[in-house]
Design a protein around this motif. Structure first.
Motif, short mmCIF file in Angstrom:
data_model
loop_
_atom_site.label_atom_id
_atom_site.label_comp_id
_atom_site.label_asym_id
_atom_site.label_seq_id
_atom_site.Cartn_x
_atom_site.Cartn_y
_atom_site.Cartn_z
N HIS A 144 32.14 37.09 45.98
CA HIS A 144 32.06 36.53 47.35
C HIS A 144 31.90 37.64 48.37
CE1 HIS A 144 32.90 34.09 50.87
NE2 HIS A 144 33.89 34.92 51.20
N ARG A 145 32.74 38.66 48.25
CA ARG A 145 32.68 39.77 49.22
C ARG A 145 31.36 40.52 49.12
NH1 ARG A 145 36.77 44.89 49.82
NH2 ARG A 145 35.70 45.73 51.64
N MET A 146 30.90 40.72 47.88
CA MET A 146 29.63 41.44 47.67
C MET A 146 28.48 40.67 48.30
SD MET A 146 30.01 42.65 43.73
CE MET A 146 30.93 44.12 43.31
N GLN A 147 28.45 39.35 48.03
CA GLN A 147 27.33 38.52 48.50
C GLN A 147 27.34 38.42 50.02
OE1 GLN A 147 25.05 36.68 45.93
NE2 GLN A 147 24.06 37.43 47.78
N LYS A 148 28.54 38.31 50.59
CA LYS A 148 28.66 38.16 52.03
C LYS A 148 28.13 39.40 52.75
CE LYS A 148 32.12 36.67 55.30
NZ LYS A 148 33.53 36.44 55.54
N ALA A 149 28.45 40.56 52.21
CA ALA A 149 28.01 41.81 52.85
C ALA A 149 26.55 42.13 52.53
CB ALA A 149 28.91 42.95 52.41
N ASN A 150 26.01 41.52 51.47
CA ASN A 150 24.63 41.84 51.03
C ASN A 150 23.88 40.56 50.70
OD1 ASN A 150 24.91 44.96 50.54
ND2 ASN A 150 26.71 44.03 49.58
N PRO A 151 23.55 39.75 51.73
CA PRO A 151 22.95 38.43 51.45
C PRO A 151 21.60 38.50 50.74
CG PRO A 151 23.09 38.87 53.82
CD PRO A 151 23.80 39.97 53.16
N LYS A 210 20.84 40.56 48.26
CA LYS A 210 20.94 41.09 46.89
C LYS A 210 21.54 39.99 45.99
CE LYS A 210 21.63 45.81 48.58
NZ LYS A 210 22.57 46.93 48.77
N ALA A 211 21.31 40.12 44.69
CA ALA A 211 21.84 39.10 43.76
C ALA A 211 22.97 39.69 42.92
CB ALA A 211 20.72 38.60 42.87
N PHE A 212 24.07 38.94 42.81
CA PHE A 212 25.23 39.40 42.06
C PHE A 212 25.52 38.41 40.93
CE2 PHE A 212 25.46 41.02 46.34
CZ PHE A 212 25.57 42.38 46.08
N ILE A 213 25.58 38.94 39.73
CA ILE A 213 25.72 38.08 38.55
C ILE A 213 27.01 38.48 37.82
CG2 ILE A 213 24.63 37.44 36.34
CD1 ILE A 213 22.33 39.11 38.66
N ALA A 214 27.87 37.50 37.52
CA ALA A 214 29.09 37.80 36.77
C ALA A 214 28.73 38.13 35.31
CB ALA A 214 30.03 36.61 36.82
N ALA A 215 29.29 39.19 34.76
CA ALA A 215 29.06 39.52 33.35
C ALA A 215 29.58 38.37 32.48
CB ALA A 215 29.76 40.83 32.98
N ASN A 216 30.69 37.78 32.90
CA ASN A 216 31.27 36.64 32.20
C ASN A 216 31.83 35.69 33.26
OD1 ASN A 216 33.00 34.87 30.92
ND2 ASN A 216 33.75 36.38 29.44
N GLU A 217 31.20 34.54 33.41
CA GLU A 217 31.57 33.59 34.49
C GLU A 217 33.00 33.08 34.34
OE1 GLU A 217 28.84 33.43 32.68
OE2 GLU A 217 27.20 33.70 34.10
N GLU A 218 33.56 33.23 33.13
CA GLU A 218 34.93 32.72 32.91
C GLU A 218 36.01 33.73 33.25
OE1 GLU A 218 34.83 31.10 28.96
OE2 GLU A 218 33.14 29.87 29.64
N SER A 219 35.60 34.87 33.81
CA SER A 219 36.60 35.90 34.14
C SER A 219 37.30 35.55 35.45
CB SER A 219 35.93 37.26 34.30
OG SER A 219 35.13 37.52 33.22
N VAL A 220 38.23 34.63 35.35
CA VAL A 220 38.95 34.16 36.54
C VAL A 220 40.44 34.38 36.32
CG1 VAL A 220 39.44 32.14 37.98
CG2 VAL A 220 37.16 32.43 36.99
N CYS A 221 41.07 35.07 37.26
CA CYS A 221 42.52 35.32 37.15
C CYS A 221 43.25 34.17 37.85
CB CYS A 221 42.88 36.65 37.79
SG CYS A 221 44.66 36.92 37.82
N GLU A 222 43.91 33.35 37.05
CA GLU A 222 44.58 32.18 37.63
C GLU A 222 45.73 32.59 38.55
OE1 GLU A 222 44.47 33.21 34.54
OE2 GLU A 222 46.06 32.40 33.26
N PHE A 223 46.28 33.79 38.35
CA PHE A 223 47.37 34.25 39.23
C PHE A 223 46.83 34.55 40.63
CE2 PHE A 223 48.65 35.70 34.91
CZ PHE A 223 49.71 34.82 34.75
#
Ligand code: 13P
Ligand code: SF4
Length: 327
Positions: free
Chosen positions: A252-259, A261-274
């Motif tokens: 989110h921060r990367m995309q907001k500062a660089n509209p 450019k394209a940012f792709i998650a290496a693994n879309e499931e890398s989400v920290c529930e904490f």
């Protein structure tokens, strides 16, 4: 009655002014929290902000060890965390008894602990570090000293390779980062052949990437950074596409500062529930009811303070930029 996002934003803005509070948010927080925070950053940047702020209240939108660290370095401030369940699987891999036992097996060794540890573990530590200054911290320790590095085995192995120092490394890992592997990177490299590859050193792939780089072409161009280092890299790079191997909140921060450019998650499931436990609703309640205060008992805080101060002394310069919140 549930409030809309804009109503919550308005109330949070009013309360933070009334209470002279600062909202600190980690790069993995949900977009709504990043957008309203006074500062967003990596673990080191946030600890530096907590040490320097003149606000009376710090609301920590991150996980418990981060709020605890803020309370240890700024004991005169009220430090709040909006959800007390926001823990860290990596910090949970070692407790103070386990560390005392490990130390007794290596008398005279210097203990370097990642900041992702409890106050009790920090109290048994000589130097804390984050992923952005671990190399400098290890390099600052005299060559002849034995080092115990904890708790992250991937960061430890990465630092061992980079510094050429023999480290004793604790067998801990973060449940989010350890699942990001070579397979993810291989697939994304094929799909986005021109993308720059950014890897957090807590990832399983960071060490295999380092080990392979001498032999295989495919990983040699990867950039291994803390989350703050990744942000600086994408903001300053001319590349158009980036594959990012860390928790997906950072996109989110990367995309907001660089509209553009394209940012792709290496693994879309890398989400920290904490990290995702902090919401606008519980941030609002934290400010409204002064909850939940994180306070480290004084004797413990005194012991845990020295390794944190050493980390801050070896850290990079504190970020000067103040991010404006939504009004
Ligand atoms: P940094 O933001 O310091 O790179 O740390 C990542 C992390 O996993 C925090 O828990
Ligand atoms: Fe801890 Fe991993 Fe979550 Fe970071 S991403 S807070 S290391 S569990």
């Amino acid at each position: 009655m549930s409030l809309s996002t804009s109503e919550l934003n308005q109330r949070i803005n009013k309360l933070r002014k009334q209470k002279n509070a600062v909202i600190l948010a980690h790069n993995y927080q949900i977009p709504e929290i990043q957008d309203i925070a006074d500062y967003i950053g990596d673990s080191l940047g946030l600890a530096q902000q907590a040490a320097h702020t003149d606000a009376e209240v710090i609301v920590f939108c991150g996980v418990h060890f981060m709020a605890e660290t803020a309370s240890i370095i700024s004991p005169d401030k009220k430090v709040l965390i909006p959800d007390t369940e926001a823990g860290c699987s990596l910090a949970d891999t070692i407790n103070a008894d386990q560390l005392r036992k490990w130390k007794s097996e290596h008398p005279g060794a210097v203990v370097v602990s990642y900041v992702n540890t409890t106050a009790e573990v920090k109290a048994e530590t000589d130097y804390c570090c984050t992923s952005s200054n671990a190399m400098e911290v290890v390099n600052s320790i005299p060559e002849e000293k034995e080092i115990l590095f904890l708790p992250d085995k991937f960061l430890g192995t990465y630092i061992q390779i980079m510094t050429g120092r023999e480290l004793n490394i604790w067998d801990g890992a973060c449940h989010v980062h350890e699942k990001i592997g070579d397979l993810n990177l291989g697939e994304k490299q094929e799909e986005y052949p021109n993308a720059e590859i950014l890897i957090h050193p807590e990832c399983g792939c960071s060490t295999s990437c380092m080990l392979k780089s001498a032999v295989y072409y495919d990983c040699k161009d990867a950039h291994i950074y803390s989350t703050g280092g990744m942000i600086d890299f994408v903001n300053n790079s001319d590349a158009r596409e980036f594959v990012v191997a860390t928790e997906t909140g950072i996109l989110h921060r990367m995309q907001k500062a660089n509209p553009d450019k394209a940012f792709i998650a290496a693994n879309e499931e890398s989400v920290c529930e904490f990290m995702k436990m902090i919401t606008l609703e519980n941030l609002h309640e934290a400010l409204q009811y002064n909850q939940y205060e994180v306070k480290v008992p004084e004797e413990l805080a005194q012991k845990a303070k020295l390794p944190i101060e050493r980390m801050l002394a070896i850290g990079r310069e504190a970020p000067k930029e103040k991010k404006m919140a939504i009004k």
